[in-house]
Write a protein that holds these residues in place. Structure first.
Motif, PDB file in Angstrom:
ATOM      1  N   UNK A  92       6.612  22.580 -14.037  1.00  0.00           N
ATOM      2  CA  UNK A  92       5.559  22.122 -14.493  1.00  0.00           C
ATOM      3  C   UNK A  92       4.818  21.258 -13.615  1.00  0.00           C
ATOM      4  N   UNK A  93       3.938  21.664 -12.963  1.00  0.00           N
ATOM      5  CA  UNK A  93       2.687  20.625 -12.129  1.00  0.00           C
ATOM      6  C   UNK A  93       2.206  19.801 -13.175  1.00  0.00           C
ATOM      7  N   UNK A  94       2.305  18.594 -12.838  1.00  0.00           N
ATOM      8  CA  UNK A  94       1.438  17.495 -13.405  1.00  0.00           C
ATOM      9  C   UNK A  94       0.151  16.930 -12.890  1.00  0.00           C
ATOM     10  N   UNK A  95       0.297  16.872 -11.579  1.00  0.00           N
ATOM     11  CA  UNK A  95      -0.913  16.335 -10.856  1.00  0.00           C
ATOM     12  C   UNK A  95      -0.569  16.231  -9.241  1.00  0.00           C
ATOM     13  N   UNK A  96      -1.690  15.539  -8.669  1.00  0.00           N
ATOM     14  CA  UNK A  96      -1.346  15.284  -7.255  1.00  0.00           C
ATOM     15  C   UNK A  96      -2.241  14.103  -6.810  1.00  0.00           C
ATOM     16  N   UNK A  97      -1.722  13.471  -5.534  1.00  0.00           N
ATOM     17  CA  UNK A  97      -2.542  12.526  -4.921  1.00  0.00           C
ATOM     18  C   UNK A  97      -2.390  12.580  -3.485  1.00  0.00           C
ATOM     19  N   UNK A  98      -3.454  12.248  -2.880  1.00  0.00           N
ATOM     20  CA  UNK A  98      -3.402  12.168  -1.487  1.00  0.00           C
ATOM     21  C   UNK A  98      -3.557  10.983  -0.956  1.00  0.00           C
ATOM     22  N   UNK A  99      -2.681  10.668  -0.258  1.00  0.00           N
ATOM     23  CA  UNK A  99      -2.435   8.987   0.162  1.00  0.00           C
ATOM     24  C   UNK A  99      -2.657   9.059   1.848  1.00  0.00           C
ATOM     25  N   UNK A 100      -3.711   8.361   2.307  1.00  0.00           N
ATOM     26  CA  UNK A 100      -3.899   8.139   3.556  1.00  0.00           C
ATOM     27  C   UNK A 100      -2.552   7.047   4.131  1.00  0.00           C
ATOM     28  N   UNK A 101      -2.278   7.507   5.362  1.00  0.00           N
ATOM     29  CA  UNK A 101      -1.224   6.560   6.080  1.00  0.00           C
ATOM     30  C   UNK A 101      -1.805   6.632   7.438  1.00  0.00           C
ATOM     31  N   UNK A 102      -1.413   5.410   8.468  1.00  0.00           N
ATOM     32  CA  UNK A 102      -1.657   5.471   9.419  1.00  0.00           C
ATOM     33  C   UNK A 102      -0.512   6.288  10.468  1.00  0.00           C
ATOM     34  N   UNK A 103      -1.441   6.737  11.507  1.00  0.00           N
ATOM     35  CA  UNK A 103      -0.832   7.664  12.489  1.00  0.00           C
ATOM     36  C   UNK A 103       0.315   7.242  13.114  1.00  0.00           C
ATOM     37  N   UNK A 104       1.221   7.757  13.251  1.00  0.00           N
ATOM     38  CA  UNK A 104       2.666   7.380  13.808  1.00  0.00           C
ATOM     39  C   UNK A 104       3.608   8.394  13.983  1.00  0.00           C
ATOM     40  N   UNK A 105       4.713   8.263  14.650  1.00  0.00           N
ATOM     41  CA  UNK A 105       5.786   9.288  15.044  1.00  0.00           C
ATOM     42  C   UNK A 105       6.166   9.601  13.687  1.00  0.00           C
TER      43      UNK A 105
END
Length: 572
Positions: free
Chosen positions: A431-444
């Motif tokens: 059952x899907x409850x929700x989502x978040x989009x988290x920005x992260x620094x560019x890296x390998x």
């Protein structure tokens, strides 16, 4: 009306709802305007766009099925809307009407306004369903002090929290629309829930529906001048009501001669207890799996259980008692009315919340009944769709767990955190409850990491905090993408809309129930009986038009007595 510190307990049920208050050292169930403890969880919209709640609404099911809703508890936590006439309502809104009706009964009884409540929920309700229940209370104008799991409430009503000896109990809770199993242990003033399992789509209404389907297959529709491929909704709803009556009669007398009346035709069918048990056998099989799951999670055997407690009106069915007796090799406890036991427990919890001197201190522990986690990708293909548990089912609550996850692509700009509830390794089956989009620094790939912390509280509400390890930036979950959860702005908007809707006055419920009941019986009968009911209804409406209180009371009693005769010996 003055305001006092009063907390009510509410059993918001699929079929019926109740409200209790802690007074004089015990929980009291408050009767509604009709003098009944049970208020049907039914909502209807009349021709004047006025909301009708309870028994009066239930009586309109066969006459106005397009304007009447029941069983909407099953839609809690979803974005589905139920149409009543030209209006559309979410399950939270319909539930709010029921709660508001219960509150009116409580305030009439107490002489005080009620502002807080403890509401019971099935132990297996997910995060979205629990939040929707709290929203329903908010829409009804109260603060929901706590959500209490129904099996735990039932245990409290049985006084298990007062047991001095160490004991283990299995709570078998089969209500109108949900099934829960909880295993509890009592010791030294502690009520500890070891495990919970259940099925949110299995209840007494399913047994009724299976019986209705059996009746539909057995009767000759040609006798009723009906076409199998074009059955009117009114007939299907009528058949459901007749099946419910038949189910109850079978429970009491072992068989039922069912008479199906439609317009000017009728047909009969004999249904025995043996036939009923045969047609519901697949549902009985579904009850066994949650029991096995709860026992396995609690690491207990059947012989380790000291007593079995049956909860919920559906446990009155002999086939349920037989099942419990066969599985546990002993007779279950049935000392408290199964329809009222959860509400009584909610009232006791309200008393504990108020710290009543007559209640001993109780340490109450509960568990998270399902596994909570996020979607992840595994392997070189970086294909997602896999479930990674963070809080596993039947952990004691409140509980907080954290796991660390890494990026999977070079120079990835963000990580999408998709939150799920379930027991499958594939998120598509959970059952899907929700989502978040988290920005992260560019890296390998793999260089950037996030800590995902899940915190599950005593109300069964999930909080998610995601922290980017390299920057220490934290983000708290706001489930805006979950269609089952309203935002605060949407709640405010819907609250304003609900306040503008007219609700039928509580003090006129007795008259309204009689009118709707007479209209239903008119449809169910033929010939002289139908004519007699029609005349009775016309005369009663004429007395109402006179606005003479004494004449109305006398006419209401006379009409009730006559309708009781038409109903027969069984009242539902």
């Amino acid at each position: 009306m003055t305001t006092e510190n009063i907390i009510c307990g509410i059993d918001l049920g699929t079929t019926n709802s109740l409200i209790t208050v802690w007074q004089d050292g015990k929980a009291h169930i408050i009767a509604n305007s009709l003098g009944n403890h049970l208020t049907p969880s039914a909502v209807s919209l009349d021709d004047n766009d006025t909301i009708i709640v309870g028994q009066a609404a239930k009586e309109r099911l066969t006459v106005h099925p397009d304007r009447t809703a029941i069983n909407f508890k099953r839609l809690m936590g979803t974005n589905k809307e139920i149409k009543l006439g030209k209006r559309a309502f979410r399950a939270e809104e319909l539930s709010a009407f029921v709660i508001r009706s219960l509150l009116q009964d409580a305030e009439s009884y107490l002489g005080h306004k009620v502002t807080e409540a403890i509401i019971t929920v099935p132990a297996y309700f997910n995060d979205a369903q629990r939040k929707a229940t709290k929203v329903a209370g908010e829409l009804a104008g109260i603060r929901v002090e706590r959500l209490l799991n129904e099996p735990t409430a039932a245990a409290m009503a049985y006084g298990l929290h007062q047991q001095k000896n160490e004991s283990r109990y299995l709570i078998f809770d089969l209500g109108g629309g949900t099934f829960d199993v909880s295993i509890l242990e009592m010791f030294d003033g502690v009520m500890e829930v070891h495990a919970s399992a259940g099925d949110n789509q299995l209840g007494g209404t399913d047994f009724t529906s299976v019986l209705a389907q059996h009746v539909l297959q057995q009767i000759d529709l040609k006798e009723l001048d009906l076409n199998q491929k074009m059955l009117p909704p009114e007939f299907l709803q009528y058949l459901q009501i007749q099946a419910e009556k038949a189910k109850r009669e079978i429970c009491q007398s072992g068989s039922c001669e069912l008479t199906i009346v439609w317009r000017d035709r009728s047909t009969r069918l004999q249904v025995t207890e043996e036939t009923f048990e045969k047609v519901v056998e697949p549902l009985l099989d579904r009850l066994v799996l949650p029991i096995k799951t709860a026992l396995r999670d609690a690491k207990l055997r059947v012989s380790d259980i000291d007593d079995i407690v049956l909860v919920g009106g559906a446990t009155r069915m002999p086939c349920i008692k037989k099942l419990a007796t066969r599985l546990f090799q002993r007779f279950p406890a049935t000392g408290v009315d199964p329809d009222e036991v959860v509400a009584m427990g909610a009232g006791i919890q309200a008393g504990l919340k108020l710290r009543d001197a007559m209640l001993d201190d109780l340490v109450l522990t509960d568990v998270c009944p399902y596994t909570l986690g996020i979607e992840v990708a595994y392997g070189d293909s970086q294909k997602g769709g896999y479930f990674s548990p963070i809080i596993e089912r039947n952990n004691y609550i409140p509980v907080s767990r954290v796991d660390r996850f890494s990026t999977i692509s070079n120079f990835q700009k963000s990580i999408e955190i998709n939150i799920y509830q379930g027991e499958s390794p594939s998120v598509s089956d959970n059952i899907f409850l929700g989502k978040m989009d988290i920005k992260v620094p560019k890296a390998e790939a793999g260089q950037e990491q996030v800590d995902v912390r899940f915190t599950y509280d005593i109300n069964g509400i999930l909080e998610v905090i995601v922290t980017v390890v390299s920057t220490r930036e934290s983000h708290q979950l706001i489930i805006e993408g979950n269609p089952g959860v309203l935002t605060q702005a949407e709640i405010a908007e819907r609250l304003k809309a609900l306040e503008a809707i007219k609700i039928h006055p509580r003090e006129l419920q007795e008259n309204l129930v009689l009118i709707n009941r007479a209209e239903r019986l008119y449809r169910e009968h033929l010939g002289h009986a139908r004519q007699q009911i029609g005349n009775l209804l016309a005369n009663f409406n004429a007395v109402l038009d006179s606005q003479d209180p004494k004449a109305i009371i006398a006419a209401r009693k006379q009409m009730t007595d006559i309708l009781d005769q038409f109903e027969g010996d069984f009242t539902f």
